[in-house]
Design a protein around this motif. Structure first.
Motif, PDB file in Angstrom:
ATOM      1  N   SER A  14      45.774  14.969  42.229  1.00 21.45           N
ATOM      2  CA  SER A  14      45.684  16.033  43.476  1.00 21.45           C
ATOM      3  C   SER A  14      46.864  17.021  43.316  1.00 21.45           C
ATOM      4  O   SER A  14      46.651  18.291  43.431  1.00 21.45           O
ATOM      5  N   ALA A  15      48.065  16.371  42.952  1.00 19.96           N
ATOM      6  CA  ALA A  15      49.014  17.487  42.703  1.00 19.96           C
ATOM      7  C   ALA A  15      48.913  18.469  41.524  1.00 19.96           C
ATOM      8  O   ALA A  15      49.341  19.608  41.583  1.00 19.96           O
ATOM      9  N   GLU A  16      48.096  17.953  40.572  1.00 20.08           N
ATOM     10  CA  GLU A  16      47.723  18.909  39.424  1.00 20.08           C
ATOM     11  C   GLU A  16      46.690  19.990  39.885  1.00 20.08           C
ATOM     12  O   GLU A  16      46.975  21.097  39.397  1.00 20.08           O
ATOM     13  N   GLU A  17      45.655  19.557  40.720  1.00 22.04           N
ATOM     14  CA  GLU A  17      45.000  20.309  41.191  1.00 22.04           C
ATOM     15  C   GLU A  17      45.603  21.391  42.181  1.00 22.04           C
ATOM     16  O   GLU A  17      45.167  22.741  41.732  1.00 22.04           O
ATOM     17  N   THR A  18      46.508  21.031  42.832  1.00 23.81           N
ATOM     18  CA  THR A  18      47.328  22.226  43.846  1.00 23.81           C
ATOM     19  C   THR A  18      48.082  23.122  42.980  1.00 23.81           C
ATOM     20  O   THR A  18      47.899  24.170  43.109  1.00 23.81           O
ATOM     21  N   ASP A  19      48.717  22.555  41.881  1.00 19.17           N
ATOM     22  CA  ASP A  19      49.357  23.400  40.911  1.00 19.17           C
ATOM     23  C   ASP A  19      48.555  24.244  40.320  1.00 19.17           C
ATOM     24  O   ASP A  19      48.969  25.618  40.381  1.00 19.17           O
ATOM     25  N   VAL A  20      47.520  23.828  39.821  1.00 23.17           N
ATOM     26  CA  VAL A  20      46.629  24.685  38.935  1.00 23.17           C
ATOM     27  C   VAL A  20      45.940  25.719  39.805  1.00 23.17           C
ATOM     28  O   VAL A  20      45.899  26.815  39.325  1.00 23.17           O
ATOM     29  N   ARG A  21      45.668  25.474  40.992  1.00 24.75           N
ATOM     30  CA  ARG A  21      44.911  26.419  42.091  1.00 24.75           C
ATOM     31  C   ARG A  21      46.004  27.531  42.199  1.00 24.75           C
ATOM     32  O   ARG A  21      45.791  28.807  42.275  1.00 24.75           O
ATOM     33  N   ILE A  22      47.303  27.170  42.355  1.00 25.01           N
ATOM     34  CA  ILE A  22      48.229  28.328  42.775  1.00 25.01           C
ATOM     35  C   ILE A  22      48.440  29.125  41.558  1.00 25.01           C
ATOM     36  O   ILE A  22      48.515  30.146  41.613  1.00 25.01           O
ATOM     37  N   ARG A  23      48.530  28.670  40.389  1.00 22.87           N
ATOM     38  CA  ARG A  23      48.491  29.230  39.222  1.00 22.87           C
ATOM     39  C   ARG A  23      47.331  30.083  38.984  1.00 22.87           C
ATOM     40  O   ARG A  23      47.574  31.262  38.291  1.00 22.87           O
ATOM     41  N   ILE A  24      46.150  29.795  39.271  1.00 22.90           N
ATOM     42  CA  ILE A  24      45.040  30.609  39.112  1.00 22.90           C
ATOM     43  C   ILE A  24      45.021  31.878  40.113  1.00 22.90           C
ATOM     44  O   ILE A  24      44.758  32.839  39.666  1.00 22.90           O
ATOM     45  N   ARG A  25      45.545  31.694  41.180  1.00 24.86           N
ATOM     46  CA  ARG A  25      45.610  32.626  42.198  1.00 24.86           C
ATOM     47  C   ARG A  25      46.553  33.669  41.798  1.00 24.86           C
ATOM     48  O   ARG A  25      46.487  34.890  41.769  1.00 24.86           O
ATOM     49  N   ASP A  26      47.713  33.025  41.055  1.00 20.13           N
ATOM     50  CA  ASP A  26      48.844  34.145  40.442  1.00 20.13           C
ATOM     51  C   ASP A  26      48.301  34.754  39.415  1.00 20.13           C
ATOM     52  O   ASP A  26      48.311  36.113  39.224  1.00 20.13           O
ATOM     53  N   VAL A  27      47.379  34.446  38.552  1.00 20.82           N
ATOM     54  CA  VAL A  27      46.960  34.892  37.100  1.00 20.82           C
ATOM     55  C   VAL A  27      45.808  35.828  37.852  1.00 20.82           C
ATOM     56  O   VAL A  27      45.757  37.082  37.351  1.00 20.82           O
ATOM     57  N   GLU A  28      45.013  35.546  38.744  1.00 15.21           N
ATOM     58  CA  GLU A  28      44.087  36.484  39.502  1.00 15.21           C
ATOM     59  C   GLU A  28      44.597  37.579  39.683  1.00 15.21           C
ATOM     60  O   GLU A  28      44.264  38.963  39.479  1.00 15.21           O
ATOM     61  N   ALA A  29      45.912  37.651  40.564  1.00 13.64           N
ATOM     62  CA  ALA A  29      46.553  38.909  40.797  1.00 13.64           C
ATOM     63  C   ALA A  29      47.016  39.513  39.598  1.00 13.64           C
ATOM     64  O   ALA A  29      46.864  40.941  39.611  1.00 13.64           O
ATOM     65  N   LYS A  30      47.475  39.214  38.523  1.00 11.18           N
ATOM     66  CA  LYS A  30      47.882  39.531  37.345  1.00 11.18           C
ATOM     67  C   LYS A  30      46.708  40.308  36.569  1.00 11.18           C
ATOM     68  O   LYS A  30      46.763  41.466  36.208  1.00 11.18           O
TER      69      LYS A  30
END
Length: 790
Positions: free
Chosen positions: A676-692
């Motif tokens: 669950s923690a890994e999923e939350t971390d990866v989803r946050i990072r995906i949003r950040d990379v989407e913006a990039k």
């Protein structure tokens, strides 16, 4: 006294003429006019003695053969003539010639010195010339080119006697220089005597390589003529080397007949006449010896190979190489989010060995062979590529071109940007290279191959990112309900209904979480597809068709029949998308077969003309691919890095969801991970990379818009190629001389001029993202409802 004066003038120093006669005793004996006459005689005597000494030293020890020849000519022609003049004056005095001897056998000093009046200026000029030859500049002795240039300049002094003397010495210097040139252009040998003074120098690091030392070139030799001489001599040297291996390979005997061409040249050498003589020798060599050593069919074969594998004309090669490289990286990097992602410009902590990189190319050939199926044995181009192509780790940070063997222009075409696209395939610098085998090195230089390598890394990086993004749609569990709802009769039971609701709820949450990811990926795919279609179809294919038509003469035949060369405009990105399908193998084979069919009836161009045209083609290609614009390549590189990171994170999220499904549905629990923690971390990072990724696409499009409004850049792209072709020399870089006109290539054909292809405006018209860039910000926390208007 008269006898002493004549002895002194003939080269024997005399104290009579060295005395300044300023003492009172001399003034009482000699009148002022007599002292002035003795001073003039002493000056001439001193110059004569110094010239005798200096010319003897130069003729015996100077390292330049041409300087020795001029020094010897001064001694044997002008100093000997002066000696004869002294003897003539003495003879006239002894015979009591009335022009010198007056009444009562009186010999006026004025008459004697007057006989040498015409020699004063000439002796002073010869003394200045001898000093010029003797002096060293920056620790180096006088060079032949410097002496020839000075003598040619002295023709314009305005004095008839000086002009006559300079002209005779120019004949000596240029005759000696032509003997050196004839040894090179007729027999391929650097002269043994004065080799350090010859403008062709042997490369230390290459047994068969030669280069031009521009400081040793006389001013009347144009750069294009020098290139022709370098090409001729290197070709003859190659023929001699090959003949020593294969005694049956001859072809040097007929070149001795070209000696008369050089012998007919008159001094001072005219630039156009000398260029025509060199061109005549070059074309004769091309029609005879080089037709066997380097036929046009071999050149076309190599160019087709470069087009197919370096410029990605064979789409299956890029696809197979990318797949094999990904498999090799996956085997070394266990964490998918590290795949091909580098923080800014670092290379990460991956260690890739040379053997692993070479093994990837070997597996690529095997994959291509399996794609060919029963036709694998018929693909000669693939077999040649197996032998010549290498995939290597790059040893330097930048692909700095080195000095090639042939030609004078071996710098990187169009000043290529140093953007490290070569880092993307393996996350370490890896380049595709080509082994240049003889005699193709007469046509293809090391710098040319390095330019092809850079273009390959650039195009392959775009294709690779495109493939990675489209492969996301192959992950079925991310696009559909997975696992599917239970089937009847269990689905209608209470437990089945609860199971169906749980799966639908899980899918609804994940679908909402992936919605913006799919939107961003679709936008990136659209951008990459349209950009790749523009680069590959409109630029690469358009220029290749034009260059290939010029090579084979098809362009001239089209003009004769009233047809214009085929245009590559009107293509869309679907053509690029189709290149990733399996049946692109057959399409590429039909294209290659068509090219080989056209190459059966080639139009003859001599090898140097081909090399000059190829360099212009390559410079034009790199310029129109925007590889000279660091602002574009750097922005594109950042975007491709972010795309790689996005793809890696999506694969990581898919793995986490798969593990969570196993834990929820099958009870498979990993006690060492917090999913669950890994999923939350990866989803946050995906949003950040989407913006990039979004900002990266916007940045690249913005750079393209700025370039389209840059008048200087547009003029360089549209008109720079034709101007560059004209600037190769007065003869287009072909060594023809201005008398041949601007359109001839020496064989009666037309000079290659790249046609206009592409256009940034056309690409920008396709890259219309509507209001995507102006849409609301991507939601970083709380994925529900996060979507982009694309």
């Amino acid at each position: 006294m008269l006898h002493e004066i004549l002895l002194s003038l003939s080269g024997h120093p005399s104290p009579l003429l060295r005395n300044d006669h300023t003492d009172s005793a001399a003034q009482s004996v000699l009148s002022p006019p007599e002292r002035q006459l003795l001073k003039t005689a002493g000056h001439i005597s001193h110059l004569h003695c110094e010239l005798i000494s200096y010319t003897a030293h130069i003729s015996a020890s100077h390292p330049s053969v041409i300087c020795r020849a001029v020094s010897t000519a001064i001694n044997s022609t002008y100093l000997a003539a002066f000696q004869r003049k002294v003897l003539e004056v003495e003879d006239n005095v002894l015979r009591k010639d009335a022009s010198l001897v007056g009444a009562y056998n009186i010999v006026p000093l004025t008459a004697v010195i007057g006989e040498f009046t015409g020699w004063t200026r000439r002796m002073e000029w010869l003394w200045d010339l001898v000093q010029f030859i003797s002096k060293e500049k920056e620790g180096l002795p006088c060079r032949a080119a410097q002496l020839i240039n000075k003598l040619r300049h002295e023709l314009q002094t305005g004095y008839a006697d000086i002009g006559e003397t300079a002209l005779s010495l120019i004949k000596v210097a240029e005759t000696a220089w032509l003997k050196q040139v004839s040894a090179w252009v007729l027999y391929g040998r650097i002269p043994v005597l004065g080799d350090k003074d010859f403008f062709i120098q042997k490369n230390v690091d290459d047994e068969l390589g030669f280069s031009i030392e521009h400081s040793l070139l006389p001013s009347f030799v144009t750069p294009s003529t020098a290139t022709s001489m370098l090409f001729i001599g290197t070709s003859l040297n190659r023929v001699k080397t090959r003949s020593s291996i294969d005694p049956g390979n001859t072809g040097l005997d007929h070149l001795s007949s070209q000696l008369q061409t050089l012998a007919n040249l008159t001094s001072p050498l005219n630039s156009a006449a000398f260029s025509r003589a060199i061109t005549s020798i070059r074309l004769t060599l091309s029609r005879t010896t080089l037709q066997k050593l380097l036929p046009l069919s071999k050149v076309l074969e190599m160019l087709i190979l470069l087009r197919g594998f370096f410029l990605l004309g064979r789409g299956e090669f890029a696809m197979a190489l990318t797949q094999q490289a990904d498999e090799a990286i996956h085997s070394r990097w266990r964490r998918a989010d590290n795949l091909a992602y580098q923080k800014q410009y670092g290379l990460g902590n991956v260690t890739v060995k040379e053997g692993e990189v070479a093994a990837v190319l070997t597996k690529t050939w095997a994959a291509l062979g399996s794609m060919q199926g029963q036709h694998a044995e018929e693909d000669d181009e693939l077999e040649i590529a197996r032998d010549l192509l290498r995939l290597n780790l790059s040893k330097t940070k930048a692909s700095t071109p080195v000095k090639g063997r042939i030609g004078i222009d071996h710098q990187s075409p169009s000043n290529l940007a140093d953007t490290p696209f070569r880092n993307l395939l393996f996350s370490v610098p890896v380049v595709l290279t080509l082994q240049i085998s003889a005699p193709l090195d007469l046509f293809l230089t090391v710098s040319d191959v390095q330019a092809y390598t850079f273009i390959n890394s650039y195009l392959l990086s775009i294709r690779r990112s495109h493939l990675h993004l489209t492969d996301l749609w192959k992950i079925t569990s991310l696009r559909r309900h997975h696992p599917p709802p239970p089937r009847p009769p269990y689905s209608i039971t209470k437990g089945g209904i609860a199971r169906t609701r749980a799966l639908r709820g899980r899918w609804s949450v994940r679908s909402s979480a992936m919605r913006s990811t799919w939107s961003t990926s679709s936008a990136a795919i659209f951008f990459l597809a349209e950009t790749e279609a523009y680069l590959q179809i409109e630029v690469v294919e358009g220029l290749w068709e034009d260059f290939h038509s010029w090579l084979t003469g098809r362009e001239e035949r089209d003009k004769e029949h009233g047809r214009s060369p085929s245009s590559s405009g009107g293509h869309s990105s679907s053509a690029i998308n189709n290149m990733t399908d399996g049946d692109d193998v057959q399409n590429n084979h039909s294209e290659t077969a068509h090219q080989k069919q056209n190459s059966k009836t080639p139009h003859h161009h001599d090898p140097q003309t081909l090399a000059t045209a190829h360099r212009l083609y390559l410079r034009t290609l790199t310029r129109r691919l925007l590889l000279s614009q660091a602002s574009f390549t750097d922005s594109l590189y950042d975007l491709l890095v972010h795309v790689d990171h996005l793809v890696a994170l999506v694969h990581r999220l898919h793995g986490i969801w798969t593990s969570m499904d196993l834990e929820a549905d099958e009870g498979v629990v990993d006690a060492f991970s917090d999913l669950s923690a890994e999923e939350t971390d990866v989803r946050i990072r995906i949003r950040d990379v989407e913006a990039k990724v979004k900002r990266g696409v916007e940045s690249v499009v913005g750079v393209l818009r700025n370039l389209s409004m840059d008048s200087a850049f547009m003029a360089e792209v549209e008109d720079g190629d034709a101007a560059e072709g004209r600037d190769e020399g007065d003869d287009g870089g072909l060594g023809l001389g201005s008398g041949f006109g601007d359109e001839a290539d020496g064989e009666g054909g037309t000079r290659y001029t790249p046609r206009r292809t592409g256009g940034i405006d056309r690409l920008l018209m396709k890259l219309d993202f509507g209001g995507w860039f102006d849409a609301g910000k991507v939601v970083h926390h709380g994925d529900e409802g996060a979507d982009d208007d694309f």
